[in-house]
Scaffold this motif. Structure first.
Motif, PDB file in Angstrom:
ATOM      1  N   VAL A   1       0.786  -1.294   0.057  1.00 10.66           N
ATOM      2  CA  VAL A   1      -0.043   0.115   0.124  1.00 10.66           C
ATOM      3  C   VAL A   1       0.733   1.189   0.153  1.00 10.66           C
ATOM      4  CG1 VAL A   1      -1.715   1.290   1.448  1.00 10.66           C
ATOM      5  CG2 VAL A   1      -2.109  -1.134   1.203  1.00 10.66           C
ATOM      6  N   LEU A   2       1.734   1.226   0.726  1.00  7.08           N
ATOM      7  CA  LEU A   2       2.907   2.407   0.941  1.00  7.08           C
ATOM      8  C   LEU A   2       3.772   2.636  -0.180  1.00  7.08           C
ATOM      9  CD1 LEU A   2       3.365   2.227   4.711  1.00  7.08           C
ATOM     10  CD2 LEU A   2       1.685   3.721   3.326  1.00  7.08           C
ATOM     11  N   GLN A   3       4.092   1.674  -1.008  1.00  8.18           N
ATOM     12  CA  GLN A   3       5.146   1.772  -1.765  1.00  8.18           C
ATOM     13  C   GLN A   3       5.032   2.693  -3.020  1.00  8.18           C
ATOM     14  OE1 GLN A   3       5.707  -2.256  -3.752  1.00  8.18           O
ATOM     15  NE2 GLN A   3       7.553  -1.388  -5.122  1.00  8.18           N
ATOM     16  N   PRO A   4       3.872   2.899  -3.530  1.00  4.58           N
ATOM     17  CA  PRO A   4       3.914   3.919  -4.539  1.00  4.58           C
ATOM     18  C   PRO A   4       4.137   5.131  -4.022  1.00  4.58           C
ATOM     19  CG  PRO A   4       1.504   2.998  -4.112  1.00  4.58           C
ATOM     20  CD  PRO A   4       2.622   2.062  -3.629  1.00  4.58           C
TER      21      PRO A   4
ATOM     22  N   LEU B   1       7.666   5.720  -3.485  1.00  4.16           N
ATOM     23  CA  LEU B   1       8.548   6.047  -4.599  1.00  4.16           C
ATOM     24  C   LEU B   1       8.135   7.444  -5.280  1.00  4.16           C
ATOM     25  CD1 LEU B   1       7.881   2.690  -6.438  1.00  4.16           C
ATOM     26  CD2 LEU B   1      10.052   3.562  -5.022  1.00  4.16           C
ATOM     27  N   ALA B   2       6.862   7.951  -4.842  1.00  2.21           N
ATOM     28  CA  ALA B   2       6.558   9.158  -5.541  1.00  2.21           C
ATOM     29  C   ALA B   2       7.358  10.324  -4.639  1.00  2.21           C
ATOM     30  CB  ALA B   2       5.075   9.568  -5.196  1.00  2.21           C
ATOM     31  N   LEU B   3       7.564  10.105  -3.374  1.00  2.00           N
ATOM     32  CA  LEU B   3       8.185  11.106  -2.453  1.00  2.00           C
ATOM     33  C   LEU B   3       9.603  11.016  -2.871  1.00  2.00           C
ATOM     34  CD1 LEU B   3       8.437  13.295  -0.402  1.00  2.00           C
ATOM     35  CD2 LEU B   3       8.724  11.294   1.287  1.00  2.00           C
ATOM     36  N   GLY B   4      10.201   9.695  -3.234  1.00  2.00           N
ATOM     37  CA  GLY B   4      11.669   9.815  -3.699  1.00  2.00           C
ATOM     38  C   GLY B   4      11.784  10.381  -5.040  1.00  2.00           C
ATOM     39  N   SER B   5      11.079  10.472  -6.037  1.00  2.00           N
ATOM     40  CA  SER B   5      11.029  11.027  -7.209  1.00  2.00           C
ATOM     41  C   SER B   5      10.826  12.541  -7.313  1.00  2.00           C
ATOM     42  CB  SER B   5      10.108  10.455  -8.310  1.00  2.00           C
ATOM     43  OG  SER B   5       8.447  10.893  -7.730  1.00  2.00           O
TER      44      SER B   5
ATOM     45  N   VAL C   1      17.563  12.142   2.900  1.00  3.14           N
ATOM     46  CA  VAL C   1      17.744  10.893   3.342  1.00  3.14           C
ATOM     47  C   VAL C   1      16.585   9.788   3.551  1.00  3.14           C
ATOM     48  CG1 VAL C   1      18.859   9.798   5.526  1.00  3.14           C
ATOM     49  CG2 VAL C   1      19.907  11.789   4.585  1.00  3.14           C
ATOM     50  N   VAL C   2      15.754  10.338   4.015  1.00  2.00           N
ATOM     51  CA  VAL C   2      14.844   9.275   4.404  1.00  2.00           C
ATOM     52  C   VAL C   2      14.231   8.401   3.510  1.00  2.00           C
ATOM     53  CG1 VAL C   2      12.464  10.719   4.016  1.00  2.00           C
ATOM     54  CG2 VAL C   2      12.603   9.384   6.066  1.00  2.00           C
ATOM     55  N   VAL C   3      14.072   8.597   2.320  1.00  2.00           N
ATOM     56  CA  VAL C   3      13.231   7.807   1.182  1.00  2.00           C
ATOM     57  C   VAL C   3      14.385   6.682   1.084  1.00  2.00           C
ATOM     58  CG1 VAL C   3      12.527   7.638  -0.944  1.00  2.00           C
ATOM     59  CG2 VAL C   3      11.663   9.390   0.267  1.00  2.00           C
ATOM     60  N   VAL C   4      15.802   7.124   0.585  1.00  2.00           N
ATOM     61  CA  VAL C   4      16.664   6.075   0.556  1.00  2.00           C
ATOM     62  C   VAL C   4      16.664   5.146   1.641  1.00  2.00           C
ATOM     63  CG1 VAL C   4      19.281   5.711  -0.012  1.00  2.00           C
ATOM     64  CG2 VAL C   4      17.853   7.722  -1.036  1.00  2.00           C
TER      65      VAL C   4
END
Length: 288
Positions: free
Chosen positions: A127-130, A133-137, A166-169
Motif C-alpha cells: 500500500v505504501l510503496q507508491p 516512490l512518489a516522494l523519492g521521485s 535521506v529518509v526515502v533512500v
C-alpha cells in the motif's frame, strides 16, 4: 638442474596454508598483504591528484586555460588561507556540519525504523510503496520553497531539507535488507515456536545491519547535499551560502575552495560511519 631464478612454484597462499603455519602467522601475513595493497592504492591516488593539480596550475600559468573561468590551485589555496585567517571557514563549516549531522541522524532513524517495520506486513508495504516512490521521485530542490514556508529560513529548514534527502533512500534500503533475510532461518525460528516480534528482534534486525550500514554510507552524501541546497535557498552562513555568494561574484577560486572543504567534510563523515561499521560488524572487514 632446477632453475632457481625462475618463479616460485609455491604461491604465498599455499605456503600460508601449510600445516606448520599457525593461525597467528597466517593472520599476520594477511594483514601485511592488506596494508601493502592499501599503501599502493593510496600512493596511486596521491600521485593522480598531484599530477592533476600540477597540470591544472601549469595550464593556468601558461594561459592555456583562463584562471578567471576555471580557477587555479594557487588561487584556491589563497582563498582557503584567507577564510582560515578571518575565521569564516570554521563558522561556515560548523553550521553545515551540524545541519548535515542532524538531518542524517533524523532521516536514517525515521527511514530505517519505517523500512524495517514494513517487514511485518507485506500488505501495508504494498500500500505504501507508491507513496514512498512518489516522494523519492521529487527533486529535493523543488521542496525547498515548501520547507522555507513551513520551517522558516533558519536552522530547522536546513535540517528538514537534509532529512528529506535521506529518509526515502533509508526506507528502501532497510526494507530491502529485511526482505533479504534467509527464509530458512525464519522457518527454523518458527519451528522453535518463536513469535514474530522475536524473529524481528533476533533475526531480521541483525541480518539487515549490512544493508543498513551500506545505506548510512550512501546517505551521508545525500544529507550534505540537502543541507547545501537549503543554504542555497536562504541562509546567512554555511558552506552552501558561501558557494552561492562566491559564484554570484564570479570568484571561481573561492567556489572551488568551499567545494574542497565540502568534500573533506563528506569524507570525514563517511569515514566515521565506516569506523562505526568496523566496530559493530568486524567480520565483514575480516573477510574482505
Amino acid at each position: 638442474m632446477s632453475d632457481r631464478s625462475g618463479p616460485n612454484l609455491i604461491s604465498d597462499e599455499l605456503a600460508l596454508a601449510a600445516p606448520g603455519v599457525t593461525r597467528q602467522a597466517r593472520r599476520a601475513a594477511t594483514v601485511r598483504r592488506r596494508r601493502g595493497r592499501h599503501l599502493r592504492v593510496l600512493a596511486c591516488q596521491i600521485l593522480c591528484f598531484v599530477l592533476f593539480v600540477a597540470v591544472w596550475q601549469w595550464q593556468t600559468m601558461t594561459g592555456h586555460i583562463s584562471a578567471f573561468l576555471y580557477g587555479s590551485p594557487s588561487g584556491i589555496a589563497t582563498a582557503l588561507i584567507g577564510t582560515i585567517k578571518d575565521g569564516s571557514l570554521w563558522t561556515d563549516l560548523a553550521a553545515t556540519a551540524l545541519e548535515t549531522l542532524a538531518g542524517f541522524a533524523l532521516g536514517n532513524v525515521i527511514g530505517t525504523t519505517l523500512g524495517l517495520s514494513l517487514w511485518y506486513s507485506r500488505f501495508v508495504s504494498q500500500v505504501l510503496q507508491p507513496f514512498i516512490l512518489a516522494l523519492g521521485s521529487i527533486p529535493i530542490i523543488a521542496l525547498a520553497p515548501i520547507t522555507i514556508i513551513w520551517f522558516g529560513t533558519g536552522f530547522a529548514s536546513k535540517v528538514a531539507m537534509s532529512t528529506l534527502s535521506v529518509v526515502v533512500v533509508s526506507v528502501i534500503i532497510a526494507y530491502k535488507g529485511a526482505l533479504g533475510v534467509d527464509p530458512d532461518q525464519i522457518n527454523l525460528m518458527l519451528s522453535l515456536r518463536a513469535r514474530r516480534p522475536q524473529i524481528f528482534r533476533l533475526l531480521v534486525v541483525p541480518a539487515s545491519m549490512t544493508d543498513i550500514f551500506a545505506g548510512l554510507k550512501l546517505t551521508v552524501g545525500f544529507a550534505l547535499v540537502g543541507a547545501i541546497v537549503g543554504e542555497f535557498m536562504s541562509s546567512t552562513n554555511g558552506l552552501g551560502h558561501e558557494i552561492f555568494k562566491s559564484g554570484s561574484l564570479y570568484a571561481i577560486s573561492s567556489v572551488f575552495a568551499e567545494l574542497v572543504v565540502t568534500v573533506i567534510l563528506a569524507l570525514v563523515l563517511s569515514g566515521i560511519v565506516t569506523r562505526v561499521e568496523r566496530l559493530l560488524l568486524p567480520w565483514r572487514h575480516d573477510l574482505s
